[in-house]
Design a protein around this motif. Structure first.
Motif, PDB file in Angstrom:
ATOM      1  N   HIS A 174       0.861  -1.187   0.000  1.00  0.00           N
ATOM      2  CA  HIS A 174       0.000   0.000   0.000  1.00  0.00           C
ATOM      3  C   HIS A 174       0.898   1.238   0.000  1.00  0.00           C
ATOM      4  O   HIS A 174       2.126   1.115   0.144  1.00  0.00           O
ATOM      5  CB  HIS A 174      -0.984  -0.002   1.180  1.00  0.00           C
ATOM      6  N   SER A 176       0.725   3.544   2.223  1.00  0.00           N
ATOM      7  CA  SER A 176       0.845   4.053   3.594  1.00  0.00           C
ATOM      8  C   SER A 176       2.283   4.160   4.136  1.00  0.00           C
ATOM      9  O   SER A 176       2.545   5.057   4.937  1.00  0.00           O
ATOM     10  CB  SER A 176      -0.031   3.219   4.538  1.00  0.00           C
ATOM     11  N   GLN A 179       3.783   7.515   4.424  1.00  0.00           N
ATOM     12  CA  GLN A 179       3.516   8.367   5.601  1.00  0.00           C
ATOM     13  C   GLN A 179       4.745   8.424   6.503  1.00  0.00           C
ATOM     14  O   GLN A 179       5.173   9.495   6.945  1.00  0.00           O
ATOM     15  CB  GLN A 179       2.370   7.778   6.434  1.00  0.00           C
ATOM     16  N   ARG A 200       0.367  -6.646  -4.781  1.00  0.00           N
ATOM     17  CA  ARG A 200      -0.150  -7.722  -3.918  1.00  0.00           C
ATOM     18  C   ARG A 200      -0.280  -8.993  -4.742  1.00  0.00           C
ATOM     19  O   ARG A 200      -0.744  -8.929  -5.891  1.00  0.00           O
ATOM     20  CB  ARG A 200      -1.540  -7.353  -3.370  1.00  0.00           C
ATOM     21  N   GLN A 214      -2.455   3.526  -5.808  1.00  0.00           N
ATOM     22  CA  GLN A 214      -3.148   4.133  -4.677  1.00  0.00           C
ATOM     23  C   GLN A 214      -2.697   5.582  -4.517  1.00  0.00           C
ATOM     24  O   GLN A 214      -1.633   5.972  -5.014  1.00  0.00           O
ATOM     25  CB  GLN A 214      -2.801   3.397  -3.368  1.00  0.00           C
ATOM     26  N   GLU A 216      -2.254   8.087  -1.205  1.00  0.00           N
ATOM     27  CA  GLU A 216      -2.297   8.194   0.242  1.00  0.00           C
ATOM     28  C   GLU A 216      -2.383   9.672   0.597  1.00  0.00           C
ATOM     29  O   GLU A 216      -1.773  10.505  -0.083  1.00  0.00           O
ATOM     30  CB  GLU A 216      -0.971   7.618   0.782  1.00  0.00           C
ATOM     31  N   PHE A 254      -8.589  -0.070  10.870  1.00  0.00           N
ATOM     32  CA  PHE A 254      -7.233  -0.128  10.306  1.00  0.00           C
ATOM     33  C   PHE A 254      -6.273   0.017  11.473  1.00  0.00           C
ATOM     34  O   PHE A 254      -6.526   0.822  12.380  1.00  0.00           O
ATOM     35  CB  PHE A 254      -6.977   1.018   9.311  1.00  0.00           C
ATOM     36  N   PHE A 256      -3.485   1.446  11.717  1.00  0.00           N
ATOM     37  CA  PHE A 256      -2.716   2.700  11.749  1.00  0.00           C
ATOM     38  C   PHE A 256      -3.574   3.939  11.948  1.00  0.00           C
ATOM     39  O   PHE A 256      -3.065   5.053  11.952  1.00  0.00           O
ATOM     40  CB  PHE A 256      -1.873   2.849  10.481  1.00  0.00           C
ATOM     41  N   THR A 257      -4.900   3.749  12.066  1.00  0.00           N
ATOM     42  CA  THR A 257      -5.774   4.891  12.358  1.00  0.00           C
ATOM     43  C   THR A 257      -6.763   4.499  13.457  1.00  0.00           C
ATOM     44  O   THR A 257      -7.166   3.339  13.553  1.00  0.00           O
ATOM     45  CB  THR A 257      -6.566   5.329  11.107  1.00  0.00           C
ATOM     46  N   GLY A 282     -10.399   4.301   2.343  1.00  0.00           N
ATOM     47  CA  GLY A 282     -10.265   4.067   3.776  1.00  0.00           C
ATOM     48  C   GLY A 282      -9.644   5.304   4.399  1.00  0.00           C
ATOM     49  O   GLY A 282      -8.858   6.002   3.754  1.00  0.00           O
ATOM     50  N   CYS A 283      -9.996   5.567   5.671  1.00  0.00           N
ATOM     51  CA  CYS A 283      -9.457   6.784   6.284  1.00  0.00           C
ATOM     52  C   CYS A 283      -9.521   6.676   7.814  1.00  0.00           C
ATOM     53  O   CYS A 283     -10.071   5.719   8.360  1.00  0.00           O
ATOM     54  CB  CYS A 283     -10.229   8.008   5.827  1.00  0.00           C
ATOM     55  N   GLY A 284      -8.986   7.667   8.482  1.00  0.00           N
ATOM     56  CA  GLY A 284      -9.062   7.685   9.938  1.00  0.00           C
ATOM     57  C   GLY A 284      -8.121   8.713  10.529  1.00  0.00           C
ATOM     58  O   GLY A 284      -7.462   9.465   9.803  1.00  0.00           O
ATOM     59  N   ALA A 305      -5.599  10.660   7.983  1.00  0.00           N
ATOM     60  CA  ALA A 305      -4.984   9.935   6.870  1.00  0.00           C
ATOM     61  C   ALA A 305      -6.078   9.268   6.046  1.00  0.00           C
ATOM     62  O   ALA A 305      -7.175   9.000   6.547  1.00  0.00           O
ATOM     63  CB  ALA A 305      -4.011   8.889   7.396  1.00  0.00           C
ATOM     64  N   PHE A 306      -5.777   9.064   4.785  1.00  0.00           N
ATOM     65  CA  PHE A 306      -6.721   8.326   3.933  1.00  0.00           C
ATOM     66  C   PHE A 306      -5.956   7.654   2.807  1.00  0.00           C
ATOM     67  O   PHE A 306      -4.817   8.032   2.501  1.00  0.00           O
ATOM     68  CB  PHE A 306      -7.798   9.262   3.364  1.00  0.00           C
ATOM     69  N   GLY A 307      -6.573   6.628   2.234  1.00  0.00           N
ATOM     70  CA  GLY A 307      -5.935   5.933   1.121  1.00  0.00           C
ATOM     71  C   GLY A 307      -7.002   5.498   0.141  1.00  0.00           C
ATOM     72  O   GLY A 307      -8.026   4.941   0.537  1.00  0.00           O
TER      73      GLY A 307
END
Ligand code: DAH
Length: 337
Positions: A174, A176, A179, A200, A214, A216, A254, A256-257, A282-284, A305-307
Motif C-alpha cells: 500500500h 501508507s 507516511q 499484492r 493508490q 495516500e 485499520f 494505523f488509524t 479508507g481513512c481515519g 490519513a486516507f488511502g
C-alpha cells in the motif's frame, strides 16, 4: 537564309538541361517542336530557299528535331522519377498529421485526484516501491502476526533489509509506508499526498490485479479533528464526482488509524449503479503508535490519513467492468479517454 545549326543544337541542349520542372520542359518542347516553334519556322523558310539551301536546311532541321526530341524525352524521365523520390517537394500539398498518443486513463485519473488535493494545499511526495517491512507494517502498527504480512499477501524480495537482520525487503502493498518516510524527514504541520504503484500477490480477475495504484493522504498538525477529515473528504468527493454525490462514513478498522472509517458514495454518474453504496476509500485519525514510530513527542500532534485506489475510482467513474483492460494496451479502449 543563313542557318547556324550547331548554335541551335547547343541552345536546345542548354534549354532542356536547365528545365527544372516538367512544366518548364513542356514550354521548351513548344519552343522547339510546337506548331509555332522554331522547327516549323525553319520548314516554312524552305519554300523560299534555293535548292542547295533546301538540302542543307532540311538536313540540319531534321538533325535538330531528332536531337530535341531525344533530349526532351530523357529529361522528362529524369524529372518525373526525381519527383517520385521526393527531390521536387510540393510545399502546397497538405501535410500528414502525426498520430499523437494520449495519457493513460490511470494517469489521467491519478493526476485529476492529486490536482483536487493540491488545490487544497496538499503537496505531492513519492516513496519507493521497494520498502522495508518496518515502513510497510511495523511503523504502521500492523502486528507481527497480522495476515497482511503473510507472503500470500505481500511480495517479499530475496534481498535482506540492510538495516534489519533477518528481515527482507518487499514490494510495498500500500502507499501508507510513504507516511512514515515523510514524517521521519519533516516536522508538522504537513499536508501531503503520496501517489504510486502498489503490489499484492492476488490472483488476477475482473477486480483484482497484482499491481495497482493508490493515493495516500496525510495531514498532521496540532488539533486536527475527525471533523477536518470529514470536511476534507466531502470537499474532495464533491469536486471529483459532482455536487450531488451522496456519502457515508462507515466505521471500520485499520491498525494505523483510530478511529477508522471507510467512505461509501452514491452518484448518478455511475451508470447502472444508482442507489448502490460503493466503497471508495479508507481513512481515519493517525494512531498514536504511528507518531511514536515517526519519533514525534507523544500527545503533541494529531493527524488524519486516507488511502484510495485509483483503478477502482476510474472504473466507477467511467463504467469500466474489468480491471484487466487497463493493462491490455488495446488502442480501441485507450483512445476513448
Ligand atoms: N492502506 C490501506 C489499504 O491499502 C488504505 C488506507 C486506509 C490508508 C486508511 C490510510 C487510512 O491512510 O487511513 O487498504
Amino acid at each position: 537564309m543563313s542557318l547556324d545549326i550547331e548554335k541551335l543544337k547547343a541552345d536546345v541542349s542548354m534549354d532542356v538541361a536547365q528545365a527544372a520542372t516538367l512544366e518548364v520542359l513542356e514550354a521548351m518542347r513548344l519552343k522547339y517542336l510546337g506548331k509555332k516553334g522554331l522547327l516549323q519556322e525553319l520548314y516554312a523558310g524552305l519554300a523560299s530557299a534555293s535548292p542547295e539551301e533546301k538540302k542543307l536546311i532540311g538536313k540540319g532541321a531534321n538533325e535538330l528535331k531528332v536531337l530535341a526530341e531525344n533530349l526532351i524525352e530523357e529529361r522528362k524521365k529524369t524529372l518525373s522519377t526525381s519527383k517520385k523520390r521526393g527531390a521536387a517537394i510540393d510545399v502546397t500539398i497538405p501535410g500528414v498529421a502525426n498520430d499523437a498518443g494520449t495519457k493513460h486513463l490511470i494517469n489521467q485519473t491519478l493526476e485529476e485526484i492529486c490536482d483536487v488535493f493540491e488545490r487544497m494545499g496538499f503537496v505531492i511526495q513519492r516513496g519507493p516501491e521497494i520498502e522495508s517491512e518496518f515502513n510497510n507494517f511495523t511503523a504502521l502498527n500492523i502486528p507481527l502476526d497480522h495476515p497482511s504480512r503473510d507472503s500470500f499477501d505481500t511480495f517479499y524480495l530475496d534481498q535482506e533489509d540492510p538495516t534489519a537482520k533477518g528481515r527482507y525487503l518487499l514490494l510495498r502493498s500500500h502507499t501508507s509506508p510513504g507516511q512514515m518516510r515523510v514524517m521521519q524527514k519533516h516536522k508538522p504541520p504537513m499536508a501531503v499526498i503520496i501517489p504510486g504503484k502498489v503490489y499484492r500477490p492476488d490472483a488476477v480477475d475482473a477486480s483484482h490485479s497484482f499491481m495497482f495504484h493508490q493515493i495516500e493522504g496525510l495531514l498532521v498538525d496540532k488539533n486536527v479533528t475527525f471533523a477536518d477529515l470529514k470536511g476534507l473528504l466531502t470537499a474532495f468527493c464533491k469536486k471529483f464526482f459532482g455536487d450531488d454525490v451522496k456519502m457515508r462514513f462507515r466505521p471500520h478498522y485499520f491498525p494505523f488509524t483510530e478511529p477508522s472509517a471507510e467512505v461509501d458514495i452514491q452518484s448518478n454518474i455511475f451508470k447502472g449503479r444508482a442507489g448502490k453504496w460503493l466503497e471508495i476509500l479508507g481513512c481515519g485519525m493517525v494512531h498514536p503508535k504511528v507518531f511514536e514510530h515517526a519519533g514525534y513527542p507523544p500527545g503533541e500532534y494529531t493527524g488524519l490519513a486516507f488511502g484510495l485506489g485509483v483503478e477502482r475510482i476510474a472504473m466507477l467513474k467511467h463504467g469500466i467492468g474489468d480491471i484487466r483492460t487497463f493493462a491490455e494496451n488495446d488502442m480501441r479502449f485507450l483512445k476513448q479517454f
